[in-house]
Scaffold this motif. Structure first.
Motif, PDB file in Angstrom:
ATOM      1  N   SER A 110      -9.485   9.650  -3.451  1.00 16.94           N
ATOM      2  CA  SER A 110     -10.432  10.441  -4.266  1.00 16.94           C
ATOM      3  C   SER A 110      -9.726  11.298  -5.315  1.00 16.94           C
ATOM      4  N   MET A 133       0.855  -1.198   0.000  1.00 15.14           N
ATOM      5  CA  MET A 133       0.000   0.000   0.000  1.00 15.14           C
ATOM      6  C   MET A 133       0.884   1.238   0.000  1.00 15.14           C
ATOM      7  N   SER A 150     -14.021  10.833   0.228  1.00 14.11           N
ATOM      8  CA  SER A 150     -14.789  12.074   0.025  1.00 14.11           C
ATOM      9  C   SER A 150     -15.668  12.096  -1.218  1.00 14.11           C
ATOM     10  N   ARG A 162     -14.876  15.585   4.690  1.00 14.27           N
ATOM     11  CA  ARG A 162     -14.913  15.383   6.132  1.00 14.27           C
ATOM     12  C   ARG A 162     -14.603  16.682   6.860  1.00 14.27           C
TER      13      ARG A 162
HETATM   14  C1  LIG Z   1      -8.792   9.126   4.377  1.00 17.69           C
HETATM   15  C2  LIG Z   1      -7.964   8.188   3.589  1.00 17.69           C
HETATM   16  C3  LIG Z   1      -8.328   7.816   2.288  1.00 17.69           C
HETATM   17  C4  LIG Z   1      -9.517   8.398   1.545  1.00 17.69           C
HETATM   18  O1  LIG Z   1      -9.315   9.737   1.285  1.00 17.69           O
HETATM   19  P1  LIG Z   1     -10.297  10.557   0.307  1.00 17.69           P
HETATM   20  O2  LIG Z   1      -9.441  11.663  -0.165  1.00 17.69           O
HETATM   21  O3  LIG Z   1     -11.423  11.009   1.152  1.00 17.69           O
HETATM   22  O4  LIG Z   1     -10.709   9.641  -0.769  1.00 17.69           O
HETATM   23  C5  LIG Z   1      -7.545   6.872   1.641  1.00 17.69           C
HETATM   24  N1  LIG Z   1      -6.474   6.329   2.222  1.00 17.69           N
HETATM   25  C6  LIG Z   1      -6.080   6.667   3.465  1.00 17.69           C
HETATM   26  C7  LIG Z   1      -4.876   6.020   4.042  1.00 17.69           C
HETATM   27  C8  LIG Z   1      -6.807   7.610   4.180  1.00 17.69           C
HETATM   28  O5  LIG Z   1      -6.407   7.952   5.414  1.00 17.69           O
END
Ligand SMILES: *Cc1c(COP(=O)(O)O)cnc(C)c1O
Length: 223
Positions: A194, A149, A212, A218
């Motif tokens: 996102s 990841m 998001s 958020r």
């Molecule tokens: C919050 C988060 C996401 C998702 O983020 P968005 O921009 O809202 O899609 C993905 N991966 C990790 C590790 C996160 O902390």
């Protein structure tokens, strides 16, 4: 704030073409929002905060696959070990050791992704390339290393993001040849959020973590 069902369907179509999986990132969002996507068939949800995940898991249907995607403190592993489906953020030997210990206690095998530091920024957690290749994984008998990841830089420079994703993809390939784990278990490349998931998909991601776009922005800062 309502869930964006149209965006959900569009994303699922984009992912189907690439055989990629959507983790719907529901951190800070209420139970009803999760249920709205659950009713459309979504089963993979991602959370960042241990207490919030524990509360939601208790309140929601038991066939949800819960992904832990935030920075995980060793002393909190025990709370999610009984049920977590995939930990995306295994980022140190100490944490792996504790996950393994709690997996043994719960008599289960826990799937983990190794989080790799690919961003330019100093603040993101994760292994660097040398650390990744030096890991002694044989000690963690109750952990399945299911893939890698990474989080790209917080930037709208598409070339930079692309370079960082390419780097993770190449480490993924290198890891496969170095460790030759059974391909059936090492198969996940979790990259893309996102703002950058379309680039991540073009660069070989097969699991995206999207919050998001689906649930709205958020209020709380992300961990
Ligand atoms: C919050 C988060 C996401 C998702 O983020 P968005 O921009 O809202 O899609 C993905 N991966 C990790 C590790 C996160 O902390």
């Amino acid at each position: 704030m309502a869930v964006n069902i149209q965006a959900y369907q569009t994303i699922q179509q984009q992912l189907a073409a690439k055989k990629a999986t959507l983790v719907a990132v529901s951190k800070t969002k209420p139970i009803q929002d999760i249920l709205a996507l659950y009713q459309l068939g979504q089963r993979d949800f991602g959370e960042n905060y241990v207490q919030e995940l524990v509360d939601k898991q208790a309140a929601l249907p038991k066939d949800i696959r819960w992904h832990f995607i935030g920075h995980l403190q060793s002393n909190k592993v025990k709370y999610i070990a009984p049920f977590v489906h995939l930990i995306h953020s295994a980022d140190s030997p100490n944490l792996l050791k504790e996950i393994n210990k709690q997996a043994v206690k719960n008599n289960r095998n826990i799937q983990c992704l190794l989080q790799v530091h690919i961003a330019r920024e100093e603040t993101k957690f994760g292994f660097n390339e040398a650390e990744l290749m030096q890991l002694q994984l044989a000690a963690y008998q109750n952990i399945t290393i299911a893939g890698l990841m990474g989080m790209a830089s917080f930037s709208d420079d598409a070339n930079l993001l692309r370079t960082e994703f390419k780097c993770l993809k190449s480490l993924y390939q290198q890891y496969l040849t170095t460790f030759s784990p059974s391909p059936a278990s090492f198969s996940i490349l979790s990259m893309g959020m996102s703002s950058d998931y379309t680039i991540a998909l073009e660069e070989g991601s097969n699991m995206v973590r999207i919050g998001s776009i689906l649930f709205g922005v958020r209020n709380k800062p992300t961990a």
